[in-house]
Write a protein that holds these residues in place. Structure first.
Motif, short mmCIF file in Angstrom:
data_model
loop_
_atom_site.label_atom_id
_atom_site.label_comp_id
_atom_site.label_asym_id
_atom_site.label_seq_id
_atom_site.Cartn_x
_atom_site.Cartn_y
_atom_site.Cartn_z
N TRP A 7 34.60 37.94 23.82
CA TRP A 7 35.22 39.26 23.74
C TRP A 7 34.52 40.13 22.69
O TRP A 7 34.25 41.31 22.91
CB TRP A 7 36.71 39.09 23.42
N MET A 120 37.56 32.07 31.96
CA MET A 120 37.15 33.46 32.13
C MET A 120 35.70 33.52 32.59
O MET A 120 34.90 32.61 32.37
CB MET A 120 37.35 34.27 30.84
N TYR B 95 38.73 37.98 39.90
CA TYR B 95 39.97 37.43 39.34
C TYR B 95 41.13 37.75 40.28
O TYR B 95 41.21 38.85 40.83
CB TYR B 95 40.29 38.09 38.00
N LYS B 98 43.56 40.07 36.62
CA LYS B 98 42.70 40.69 35.60
C LYS B 98 41.81 41.69 36.33
O LYS B 98 41.09 41.31 37.25
CB LYS B 98 41.81 39.70 34.85
#
Lengths: 132, 358
Positions: A7, A120, B95, B98
């Motif tokens: 991030w 992620m 996603y 998201k």
């Protein structure tokens, strides 16, 4: 899981955003807040054009954890037109033979998944041969 | 406005709006339909297209969207911080939860002071994003909005849609008509509850069947949207230099065009499915970018999308004098199509993650 690290770095990785020194106008990448040329404070963001050329390269046949899916791939030192040199993967090479001095342009691509398919997605800069 | 008071079905803005910048992106890998036919023992002569575009290992809806958006911004020649909304239409967002749009926004350098959301309406999510952007700018809520239609469509191995489910996308910066490359005259949409195609939650591939795909779905919605748009506008096919229709294969858009009175000449520039496949939410938007790469000032364009489920958006467009000075600021759609690397079915299964390695 390295979510905070990804991030923190996403602005520079997605768009090749570094800094410009307000004292000597040096372009800085990655951002480090102190100019490597004159030692002055440099916090002004600068978006690089993404244009550069191959300084050196190598073909990876063994990858660090998380990068196995794209093997084999080429990694290069890319000398950006604005000055700094960055390390990045090359992509979309096709039949192009990689050569030192070859002009390349930045593209934003999927770099890896953080962990497995539940983690992620990490996006960032790669370089490809200039189109056209 | 006067027409609206009379009960016109057309959607028109209070403030004149246009496309200020446009951009496309198509991955370089191509899977010939004949290769799919070979694997499944089907006739190579009966395939619906020549070949389809396949994303590389490091590409997805977000990366395709980023490059298309950068191309649109290059042509718009505006500061990305002026953008007030980023809307991405797709049925293959990386996603499940998201937004793709925040990642695309961050990559192209918008400010955080924006609207952002992902849209889903099968193959018409891209034009839905365009109409939303037109509404935002047309109401004066903001000066610029970015609309994207992008997909890396899923085709079940062995299914008829495997031939055509392709990857690609387009982005449009919508802004004030005074600086636009294309003026938006009006839009019109037609939707019904039609069960022609769907994908349930957690399912990898969509379902379709029982002859719903053609007449009650694609043709009914496309025809109604296009014909209503022309009836309400007092135009006919002859008034348009170009038309671009949703293109799930080579045949459907040609049949729809013919029935509406359009010639092959009017639709050939925007008909890309024979050589890149069906890019779903990107299909008619990418077709429009190919038209804008060659259109001349004053040319009128009819664009009609189709999304299963089902509905069509029609857009009535007119090219302005600014097109010539801005179109060369980014690669043309033809340049992306020409950048072609043929792959075989085995490589395709690896690139698409169909091949199980554990």
């Amino acid at each position: 899981m390295e979510i905070p690290r990804h991030w923190r770095l996403q602005k520079q990785r997605y768009g090749l955003v570094g800094e410009i020194c307000p004292h000597c106008s040096a372009k800085i990448f990655p951002a480090r807040d102190v100019c490597p040329e004159c030692g002055g404070e440099a916090k002004e963001p600068f978006r690089f054009s993404g244009k550069g050329s191959i300084y050196s390269y190598t073909v990876m046949n063994n990858a660090p954890v998380g990068f196995e899916r794209g093997l084999p791939y080429t990694i290069a030192l890319v000398k950006l037109d604005e000055g700094p040199t960055v390390t990045a993967q090359l992509t979309d090479l096709g039949a192009n033979k990689v050569e030192i001095g070859m002009p390349v342009q930045m593209v934003t691509r999927r770099i890896k998944e953080d962990g497995d398919e539940r983690g992620m997605l990490i996006y960032g800069y790669k370089f490809r041969p200039v189109m056209g | 406005m006067a027409e609206k008071e009379k009960g016109s079905l057309l959607l028109k803005t209070i403030r004149p709006v246009g496309i200020v910048g446009y951009g496309a992106y198509i991955p370089q890998y191509r899977l010939p339909a004949a290769e799919i036919a070979r694997v499944w023992g089907q006739s190579e002569k009966a395939v619906p297209i020549k070949e389809k575009a396949v994303p590389g290992l490091d590409e997805d809806t977000i990366t395709i969207g980023i490059e298309a958006a950068r191309n649109a911004l290059a042509r718009a020649d505006i500061d990305p911080e002026l953008i007030r909304a980023v809307w991405t239409g797709s049925e293959s967002h990386p996603y499940a939860v998201k937004p793709s749009s925040t990642i695309i926004a961050e990559a192209i350098g918008t400010s955080p002071h924006i609207q952002a959301a992902d849209l889903e309406f099968a193959c018409k999510a891209g034009t839905e994003a365009m109409v939303m952007a037109i509404g935002l700018v047309g109401s004066g809520m903001g000066d610029f909005a970015l609309a994207l239609g992008v997909d890396t469509a899923q085709g079940k191995p062995g299914d008829a849609l495997e031939y055509t489910a392709a990857a690609g996308g387009a982005a449009f910066v919508i802004g004030p008509a005074e600086i636009a490359l294309v003026e938006i005259i009006s839009t019109y949409s037609y939707v019904t509850d039609t069960p022609d195609f769907w994908r349930r939650a957690y399912q990898r591939y969509p379902e379709h069947g029982q002859r719903f795909t053609g007449e009650p779905a694609y043709f009914k919605h496309m025809h109604t949207a296009a014909q209503t748009m022309m009836d309400e506008s007092g135009t006919s096919a002859q008034d348009y230099t170009y038309a671009v229709f949703h293109q799930p294969n080579s045949k459907f858009p040609r049949s729809a065009a013919k029935k509406l009175g359009f010639t092959d000449e009017q639709i050939k520039t925007g008909l890309l499915s024979p050589v890149i496949g069906n890019t779903y939410a990107g299909a008619s938007p990418v077709g429009l970018t190919a038209i804008l790469d060659e259109a001349q000032p004053g040319d009128r364009i009819l664009m009609v999308s189709y999304g299963s489920g089902a509905g069509s958006d029609a857009l009535d467009l007119r090219v302005t004098d600014r097109i010539a000075e801005r179109r060369h600021a980014a690669p043309t759609t033809a340049e992306y199509i020409a950048r072609r690397i043929e792959i075989d079915y085995a490589t395709y299964t690896r690139y698409r993650g169909i091949l199980q390695t554990r």
